[in-house]
Design a protein around this motif. Structure first.
Motif, mmCIF file in Angstrom:
data_model
loop_
_atom_site.group_PDB
_atom_site.id
_atom_site.type_symbol
_atom_site.label_atom_id
_atom_site.label_comp_id
_atom_site.label_asym_id
_atom_site.label_seq_id
_atom_site.Cartn_x
_atom_site.Cartn_y
_atom_site.Cartn_z
ATOM 1 N N LEU A 230 35.194 46.437 50.443
ATOM 2 C CA LEU A 230 34.207 47.147 49.638
ATOM 3 C C LEU A 230 33.122 46.144 49.249
ATOM 4 C CD1 LEU A 230 36.968 48.996 47.785
ATOM 5 C CD2 LEU A 230 34.998 50.238 48.625
ATOM 6 N N VAL A 231 31.983 46.644 48.855
ATOM 7 C CA VAL A 231 30.825 45.786 48.565
ATOM 8 C C VAL A 231 30.669 45.602 47.056
ATOM 9 C CG1 VAL A 231 28.310 45.589 48.774
ATOM 10 C CG2 VAL A 231 29.678 46.482 50.687
ATOM 11 N N VAL A 232 30.347 44.380 46.648
ATOM 12 C CA VAL A 232 30.125 44.059 45.235
ATOM 13 C C VAL A 232 28.729 43.457 45.085
ATOM 14 C CG1 VAL A 232 30.974 42.792 43.233
ATOM 15 C CG2 VAL A 232 32.582 43.513 44.994
ATOM 16 N N GLN A 233 27.972 43.977 44.126
ATOM 17 C CA GLN A 233 26.630 43.452 43.851
ATOM 18 C C GLN A 233 26.642 42.814 42.464
ATOM 19 O OE1 GLN A 233 24.951 47.290 44.197
ATOM 20 N NE2 GLN A 233 24.634 47.172 46.404
ATOM 21 N N VAL A 234 26.336 41.515 42.407
ATOM 22 C CA VAL A 234 26.342 40.808 41.124
ATOM 23 C C VAL A 234 25.277 39.719 41.144
ATOM 24 C CG1 VAL A 234 28.207 39.274 41.909
ATOM 25 C CG2 VAL A 234 27.791 39.534 39.469
ATOM 26 N N ASN A 235 24.548 39.612 40.033
ATOM 27 C CA ASN A 235 23.473 38.614 39.910
ATOM 28 C C ASN A 235 22.505 38.662 41.093
ATOM 29 O OD1 ASN A 235 24.673 37.793 37.519
ATOM 30 N ND2 ASN A 235 25.774 36.077 38.445
ATOM 31 N N TYR B 146 27.967 40.946 48.007
ATOM 32 C CA TYR B 146 29.139 40.260 48.563
ATOM 33 C C TYR B 146 30.113 41.280 49.142
ATOM 34 C CZ TYR B 146 27.594 36.510 45.362
ATOM 35 O OH TYR B 146 26.870 35.559 44.683
ATOM 36 N N PHE B 147 30.997 40.784 50.032
ATOM 37 C CA PHE B 147 32.134 41.572 50.499
ATOM 38 C C PHE B 147 33.349 41.146 49.686
ATOM 39 C CE2 PHE B 147 29.816 41.802 54.721
ATOM 40 C CZ PHE B 147 29.489 43.140 54.580
ATOM 41 N N ASP B 148 33.993 42.132 49.060
ATOM 42 C CA ASP B 148 35.168 41.885 48.223
ATOM 43 C C ASP B 148 36.247 41.127 49.001
ATOM 44 O OD1 ASP B 148 37.099 42.014 46.215
ATOM 45 O OD2 ASP B 148 37.551 44.135 46.539
ATOM 46 N N ARG B 149 36.741 40.033 48.413
ATOM 47 C CA ARG B 149 37.815 39.196 48.956
ATOM 48 C C ARG B 149 37.447 38.523 50.276
ATOM 49 N NH1 ARG B 149 42.756 39.690 46.128
ATOM 50 N NH2 ARG B 149 42.893 41.541 44.821
ATOM 51 N N ASN C 41 65.348 47.146 36.783
ATOM 52 C CA ASN C 41 64.692 47.161 38.099
ATOM 53 C C ASN C 41 63.928 45.861 38.328
ATOM 54 O OD1 ASN C 41 63.101 47.721 40.413
ATOM 55 N ND2 ASN C 41 63.146 49.904 39.946
ATOM 56 N N LYS C 42 64.326 45.115 39.368
ATOM 57 C CA LYS C 42 63.674 43.836 39.670
ATOM 58 C C LYS C 42 62.756 43.918 40.889
ATOM 59 C CE LYS C 42 67.502 41.150 37.719
ATOM 60 N NZ LYS C 42 68.538 40.124 37.969
ATOM 61 N N ASN C 43 62.657 45.100 41.474
ATOM 62 C CA ASN C 43 61.827 45.281 42.663
ATOM 63 C C ASN C 43 60.376 45.512 42.230
ATOM 64 O OD1 ASN C 43 61.032 45.660 45.301
ATOM 65 N ND2 ASN C 43 61.827 47.745 45.450
ATOM 66 N N ILE C 44 59.721 44.416 41.841
ATOM 67 C CA ILE C 44 58.388 44.492 41.222
ATOM 68 C C ILE C 44 57.418 43.572 41.961
ATOM 69 C CG2 ILE C 44 57.054 44.123 39.102
ATOM 70 C CD1 ILE C 44 59.735 44.592 37.566
ATOM 71 N N LEU C 45 56.271 44.108 42.347
ATOM 72 C CA LEU C 45 55.233 43.345 43.040
ATOM 73 C C LEU C 45 54.053 43.143 42.088
ATOM 74 C CD1 LEU C 45 54.083 42.175 45.743
ATOM 75 C CD2 LEU C 45 53.208 44.474 46.227
ATOM 76 N N ILE C 46 53.644 41.872 41.911
ATOM 77 C CA ILE C 46 52.501 41.551 41.047
ATOM 78 C C ILE C 46 51.337 41.064 41.918
ATOM 79 C CG2 ILE C 46 51.622 40.008 39.247
ATOM 80 C CD1 ILE C 46 54.329 39.962 37.971
ATOM 81 N N THR C 47 50.137 41.527 41.622
ATOM 82 C CA THR C 47 48.965 41.076 42.361
ATOM 83 C C THR C 47 47.742 41.062 41.438
ATOM 84 O OG1 THR C 47 47.660 41.436 44.376
ATOM 85 C CG2 THR C 47 48.256 43.367 43.124
ATOM 86 N N MET C 48 46.708 40.329 41.844
ATOM 87 C CA MET C 48 45.473 40.304 41.065
ATOM 88 C C MET C 48 44.558 41.447 41.480
ATOM 89 S SD MET C 48 42.557 37.338 40.509
ATOM 90 C CE MET C 48 43.618 36.186 39.668
ATOM 91 N N ILE C 49 43.946 42.083 40.508
ATOM 92 C CA ILE C 49 42.978 43.153 40.776
ATOM 93 C C ILE C 49 41.741 42.547 41.427
ATOM 94 C CG2 ILE C 49 41.468 44.886 39.731
ATOM 95 C CD1 ILE C 49 43.569 45.159 37.496
ATOM 96 N N GLY C 50 41.328 43.129 42.538
ATOM 97 C CA GLY C 50 40.175 42.612 43.263
ATOM 98 C C GLY C 50 38.851 42.987 42.618
ATOM 99 N N CYS C 51 37.790 42.568 43.268
ATOM 100 C CA CYS C 51 36.444 42.757 42.711
ATOM 101 C C CYS C 51 36.054 44.230 42.611
ATOM 102 C CB CYS C 51 35.421 42.023 43.581
ATOM 103 S SG CYS C 51 35.729 40.254 43.727
#
Length: 288
Positions: free
Chosen positions: A27-32, A36-39, A255-265
Motif C-alpha cells: 500500500l502507498v503512504v504519503q508523509v512529509n 513511499y511503499f509500505d514496508r 492459550n499459548k498459540n499467539i502471534l505478535i507483529t508490528m502494525i505497518g504504515c
C-alpha cells in the motif's frame, strides 16, 4: 499451484511470508510531501517517528498496475491465485483488484483468480492469509481455501485501543470534543470491527484496565471450550504492551498459540503510535 497474495495492511511478519511463499503487495503512504511503499521504501518505526514529530500521513491503495502485473504473471503460467485484500470498508484496493482481475481475464479467460474481501484490517486478515497459505502448501483446493476464508469473515473478532486520541480525530473516527476530553481524563477507547468498519465499544481509564477488558471481551465472545486458532496481537511500536497482553491471555485462558507483529504504515498511519490490537476466532475452524 495456488498463489496466495495479500497487501501490506495484513501486517504479517516477513519470516511468515517467506516461509509460506506469500506474495505481498505494498500500500502507498504519503508523509512529509514524499510518497513511499509500505514496508518497502519506508518501515513502520520510521513512520511512527515522523508521526511523533507531528507529521500527518495519508495512505493510498496498492497501485492498479502492480496488481494487474502480479495477476497476469500468474495467469500466464496457468496457475491459480487468491488475493486477500484489506477490508473494502476502509480501502478501495478490493474494488481495484476486481477491475484488474477482469482485465487479466480478457486475455486469459481460463485463469483461476479469486479476489477476496477480508472485511478486516491488520493481523486480522493477516491470520486469514496465514491460514490460506498453509492450506495452499498442504494441497487444498481453491474452494476449500475460500471456505476457510469465509469462516474467518463470519467469526473473526477485532478488539483494539489507541494510545493517543488525536490520530482517531484526524481520521474522523471521533469528535474534537471527545478527543480533548478523552486526553484530559486519560480515557482510552476500546474499539471493534463490524461489517468491515471500525466502531467505538467502550471507554476506560488507564492502559492496564484496557488490556484486562480486552481479554475479558475475548473470553465473552469465544463461543466454545474447544481450542481456537492462532490469536493475533499487533502493536504500533509498543512491543512491551503487546507482550503484557500476550502474558495476560496465557494467564487467563492457557492459550499459548499467539502471534505478535508490528502494525505497518498503512494501518498505523490512521491509528497512531501505541495502538494495540487483538484478533481471534470466536468459533474454531471446521473441515470443509
Amino acid at each position: 499451484m495456488i498463489h496466495i497474495i495479500t497487501d501490506t495492511g495484513s501486517d504479517l511478519p516477513k519470516q511468515v511470508m517467506d516461509d509460506l511463499d506469500i506474495i505481498m503487495l505494498p500500500l502507498v503512504v504519503q508523509v512529509n510531501d514524499e510518497e513511499y511503499f509500505d514496508r518497502s521504501t519506508i518501515e513502520p518505526k520510521q513512520l511512527y517517528t515522523y508521526m511523533k514529530e507531528g507529521a500527518a500521513p495519508k495512505t493510498a491503495q496498492v497501485p492498479p498496475s502492480l496488481i494487474k502485473e502480479t495477476l497476469e504473471s500468474i495467469a500466464k503460467k496457468g496457475e491459480s491465485a487468491i488475493y486477500i485484500t484489506l477490508s473494502s470498508g476502509i480501502s478501495g484496493t478490493y474494488q481495484t483488484a476486481v477491475l484488474m482481475k477482469n482485465e487479466v481475464l480478457e486475455d486469459y479467460p481460463d485463469a483461476k483468480i479469486e479476489i477476496f474481501d477480508s472485511q478486516a484490517a491488520s493481523l486480522g486478515y493477516g491470520l486469514m492469509v496465514y491460514e490460506a497459505a498453509k492450506q495452499a502448501k498442504d494441497g487444498k483446493t481453491l474452494d476449500e481455501i475460500i471456505h476457510t476464508l469465509k469462516h474467518y469473515v463470519e467469526h473473526l473478532e477485532l478488539i483494539f485501543t489507541v494510545d493517543d486520541l488525536e490520530y482517531l480525530l484526524r481520521g474522523g473516527r471521533i469528535s474534537k470534543t471527545a478527543a480533548v476530553m478523552g486526553t484530559l481524563l486519560k480515557i482510552k477507547p476500546v474499539l471493534h470491527m463490524e461489517d468491515g468498519k471500525l466502531f467505538p465499544l467502550e471507554k476506560l481509564r488507564g492502559k492496564k484496565k484496557v488490556l484486562g477488558r480486552m481479554v475479558e471481551i475475548m473470553k465473552e465472545r469465544i463461543k466454545t471450550s474447544d481450542p481456537i486458532s492462532t490469536i493475533g496481537i499487533s502493536h504500533a511500536d509498543d512491543v512491551e504492551t503487546a507482550q503484557a497482553l500476550k502474558e495476560l491471555i496465557i494467564e487467563e485462558t492457557g492459550n499459548k498459540n499467539i502471534l505478535i507483529t508490528m502494525i505497518g504504515c498503512a494501518i498505523g498511519a490512521h491509528a497512531g503510535p501505541g495502538t494495540i490490537a487483538l484478533f481471534f476466532l470466536n468459533t474454531p475452524l471446521k473441515e470443509s
